[in-house]
Design an enzyme around this catalytic site. Structure first.
Site, PDB file in Angstrom:
ATOM      1  N   ARG A   9      43.373  81.769  48.026  1.00  0.00           N
ATOM      2  CA  ARG A   9      43.080  80.544  48.793  1.00  0.00           C
ATOM      3  C   ARG A   9      44.362  79.805  49.191  1.00  0.00           C
ATOM      4  NH1 ARG A   9      39.181  77.346  45.044  1.00  0.00           N
ATOM      5  NH2 ARG A   9      40.586  78.310  43.541  1.00  0.00           N
TER       6      ARG A   9
ATOM      7  N   ASN B  46      36.360  79.804  47.161  1.00  0.00           N
ATOM      8  CA  ASN B  46      35.806  80.911  46.390  1.00  0.00           C
ATOM      9  C   ASN B  46      34.295  80.746  46.357  1.00  0.00           C
ATOM     10  OD1 ASN B  46      38.249  82.072  45.709  1.00  0.00           O
ATOM     11  ND2 ASN B  46      38.404  81.037  43.727  1.00  0.00           N
TER      12      ASN B  46
END
Length: 825
Positions: free
Chosen positions: A19, A37
């Site tokens: 990320r 996520n």
């Protein structure tokens, strides 16, 4: 033209800094949006110029973080158009869900991305129910940036043992659930301090969304009795420096540590751990020290320094002063033996010419080595045959009589992972034990399984495998399923990985042997059962890893496995594919006097060959073995002779592994062993002492018996005994045996190919962990123009059986489904 696209990324993309990477990538391209996520993957949305969005999708493959393994990226228009996807070849399985929009975030951290605003959201469930697999990231050794901080006095993490960032640190061993966020790890017990929280939220910081991030103010703390932190570390190091044995809480379990240069400390560890001969792994501070103890080629160097930080089996330098001789002690003759008049061999060689070395995995390991400035024995924190301890109370109970002190900390270990072990045959890397740093990272499975399934594994060197679609997750190494504790550890690890990976098996594959605890466990599961022959699983594991389609020749050499005919196999040649196998060659059989007793006592196995080798035309061995028989206890030899003559508890086996045991005993290298493979390891070490002196191979014969080609090992053993009587040295005879076995293998395969077998050869079974044998077999087979494959990521021994079982089960289920579909037309 500006566009908005939703994206989904599948693979090992949680717990690896993906990320933060996406955030930086979007910022560099001037895109806005968000990333999160979700379940087992990453989802997000991105807006910006069409060409920049296309570049964004491309670079999620090409520029991914070092620990990530991107399997598929799918971009889709938000009006519901079909996804625009690219698939990576790393794993090769298509993801089954395209949805990317609408992830519900628990927390959103907005930060500028170039001139736009891009959000990194904490994880949440997807926009609709999903059954996606979730890939659990393996632990990674401390990275160079964190290591510099560890030893920089001005840094606030100076000498902090638990330093980590997005590129390193614990993963699989601390994850309690997925999606991967701190609140779903054992780090949830440690709220971030203001400084760590600022790093965690700063896109420019390498700890941006590093879930295990910690520092001395807010993270785990070392303990040694009543001492804490730096005092605890100093006390533990002082104990090792004075010859004591300590238990250290590592990443995947407790480890026993002592001074590798102190013979008394190493010998005492052997006594307490009940490990009389098996070599210990040695941790060294850096590559320079490793090079002083062992010879490294470029492949071995790459393995040693990889993020997995496995134990690497290296060729020990003959003369060095830094490792105690008890690291790999010499083999001593069994009490039943005495030197014979025909023993012309020099002093017995070491049990192995390989030294298991590895570099520090964590900041704590680096600090210990820095304090002590010497190599350390670092071995599993358990007694022989028991699982490695992970719970603090359990460790104190199990290791109370072994360790003189405990260097522990307050971060719980969620999953048990022993150290991985690898080696190389020249430039070819081989996995011996797939554990910490490697497991449970996914492997490809081709053909994909039509339903989720599990492979239950073997009895020794046990692993299990979970498979769904085209991906297989090989679970952690458990050792031998020999006792209740190990069996229970297997059951717990299986349940945990099923939950974390999001796999609910609908079928289970198992070994044919009804006595294996893994087989019994599989048959107790309320699922369809698929029996897979042991040696077929070995060669299928190799074929599946390399994506072999269609038939191949499988060569499976190991200790023992139950054959299709109810007898014991172990030296087999097949024509096979992933669904079925046909035996075309084998080793001659010999009795195992006393069954399991013959495995523990290679001299019994040697007597089995001497008194009961399969009659295939070679002269009987008893006369040639006179010197061997004279040095044995006469009464015991006569008992074994009677057992063989009357076929009392003497099951016959066509085993390559047991032939290695026989030769080791005939040469006086090992007549009683304390662990599986000990005699074979000693024989390989002895062969290594022959150096560049290549003796003439021993004789070998391949004969036709019914429909099979059979290697008549009695011819080889007879020649060995005659040359031994003539005074040829143990190293030369050991080397000659390896050469003759490679020649016999090449002839067995060549005969099969002449009969119409394919020209691709897959090697499997624990005997191929023997680098001398593997190297010579590959060379001879390639000289015949054959394609020769061996497992690299999947262990060649029984640790790879579960993956092979899963591959066979997947192929059979896929074939059944195709057959059903054809009937339905």
């Amino acid at each position: 033209m500006r566009v908005t696209r939703a994206f989904t990324v599948h693979g090992t993309v949680q717990g690896v800094g993906f990320r933060p990477f996406v955030h930086r990538l979007a910022g560099g391209l001037g895109l806005s949006g968000w990333v999160a996520n979700v379940d087992g993957h990453v989802e997000g949305q991105v807006t910006g110029p069409a060409d920049a969005v296309a570049e964004f999708g491309h670079r999620m493959y090409t520029d991914a973080p070092p620990l990530a393994r991107v399997r598929e990226v799918a971009l889709r228009e938000l009006d519901g158009a079909a996804p625009i996807g690219r698939r990576s070849g790393a794993v090769g399985s298509a993801a089954r869900h395209d949805t990317a929009a609408g992830a519900r975030a628990e927390t959103t951290l907005d930060a500028p991305a170039g001139d736009a605003l891009f959000s990194v959201r904490r994880s949440g469930p997807g926009s609709r129910p999903t059954t996606d697999q979730r890939e659990v990231p393996a632990d990674a050794a401390i990275c160079d940036a964190c290591l510099r901080e560890l030893f920089t006095p001005e840094n606030r993490r100076h000498r902090y043992p638990f330093v980590n960032c997005t590129d390193c640190g614990p993963r699989a061993t601390i994850i309690e659930d997925l999606p991967y966020d701190r609140v779903r790890t054992t780090m949830r017990r440690f709220p971030l301090c203001a400084d760590c929280a600022a790093e965690y939220a700063d896109p420019r910081d390498r700890r941006f969304h590093a879930e295990p991030v910690a520092c001395p103010a807010c993270g785990p703390t070392l303990a040694w009795g009543d001492l804490r932190g730096e005092q605890a570390l100093k006390a533990a190091a002082g104990a090792v420096a004075t010859g004591r044995i300590i238990a250290v809480k590592g990443l995947g379990g407790y480890q026993l540590v002592c001074d590798a240069t102190d013979p008394e400390a190493v010998a005492e560890l052997r006594r307490r751990k009940r490990r009389p001969v098996k070599p210990f792994a040695v941790m060294v501070g850096d590559v320079r020290v490793a090079d002083g103890l062992a010879r490294l080629n470029s492949t071995e160097l790459a393995l040693l320094t990889s993020p997995a930080r496995p134990v690497v089996l290296l060729r020990a330098r003959r003369v060095h002063s830094q490792a105690a001789p008890h690291i790999a002690p010499a083999v001593h003759p069994a009490p039943t033996l005495s030197p014979g008049p025909h023993d012309h061999s020099p002093a017995l060689p070491p049990v192995t010419d390989r030294l298991g070395l590895f570099l520090p995995t964590t900041g704590l390991h680096h600090l210990l080595l820095h304090e002590l400035d010497r190599p350390l024995v670092v071995t599993s924190g358990n007694l022989a045959d028991e699982p490695i301890a992970i719970d603090d109370a359990e460790a104190r109970r199990a290791l109370d009589g072994v360790a003189d002190g405990f260097l522990t900390h307050d971060r719980p270990i969620r999953a048990r992972y022993d150290d991985s072990v690898v080696t190389s045959a020249g430039r070819l890397p081989l996995t011996v034990r797939r554990a910490r740093g490697l497991a449970p990272a996914p492997l490809s499975l081709n053909p994909p399984t039509p339903v989720p399934l599990a492979g239950a594994g073997a009895q020794t060197k046990h692993t299990f495998t979970l498979a769904d679609a085209g991906v297989a997750h090989v679970g952690p190494h458990h050792g031998d399923l020999a006792d209740t504790a190990t069996y229970e550890a297997f059951g717990q690890a299986y349940a945990d990985l099923c939950r974390l990976a999001g796999i609910v098996p609908r079928a289970i594959a198992h070994d044919l042997h009804p006595g294996y605890l893994s087989t019994r466990w599989a048959l107790e599961q309320p699922l369809p059962h698929i029996a897979v022959q042991h040696h077929h699983a070995h060669v299928a594991a190799c074929a599946a890893e390399h994506g072999v389609r269609g038939q191949f020749v499988g060569v499976a050499y190991d200790g023992l496995g139950l054959g299709d005919d109810g007898t014991l196999w172990g030296g087999e040649v097949f024509v096979a594919d992933l669904t079925r196998h046909r035996r075309v060659g084998r080793f001659a059989t010999a009795p195992l006097p006393g069954g399991e007793a013959a495995v523990r006592h290679p001299c019994r196995m040697a007597l089995g060959h001497v008194f009961g080798a399969e009659p295939l035309g070679s002269p009987p061995l008893e006369r040639a073995a006179r010197a061997f028989l004279e040095r044995l206890d006469r009464r015991r030899a006569q008992v074994v002779r009677a057992m063989v003559a009357h076929e009392v508890n003497c099951p016959r086996a066509s085993s390559a592994g047991r032939l290695f045991d026989t030769v080791a005993s005939l040469l006086g290298l090992a007549d009683t062993v304390s662990y599986e493979g000990e005699a074979a390891v000693a024989l390989e070490a002895a062969a290594g002492l022959a150096g560049r002196d290549r003796p003439v191979p021993l004789k070998h014969r391949v004969v036709r018996v019914g429909s099979l080609w059979v290697y008549d090992s009695a011819a080889t053993l007879g020649d060995l005994l005659e040359r031994q009587a003539d005074g040829e040295s143990v190293p030369r005879l050991a080397a000659a045996f390896h050469s003759s076995l490679a020649a016999a293998t090449a002839e067995l395969v060549a005969r099969a190919v002449e009969d119409g077998a394919p020209r691709t050869v897959c090697l499997g079974g624990g005997c191929f962990a023997n680098v001398q044998l593997l190297t010579q077999v590959r060379r001879r087979l390639r000289a015949h123009g054959l394609r020769v494959l061996v497992g690299r990521q999947v262990p060649v021994g029984d640790g790879g059986i579960s993956y092979g079982q899963a591959a066979v089960a997947a192929a059979r289920l896929a074939e059944e489904r195709r057959g059903t579909a054809r009937k339905g037309r």
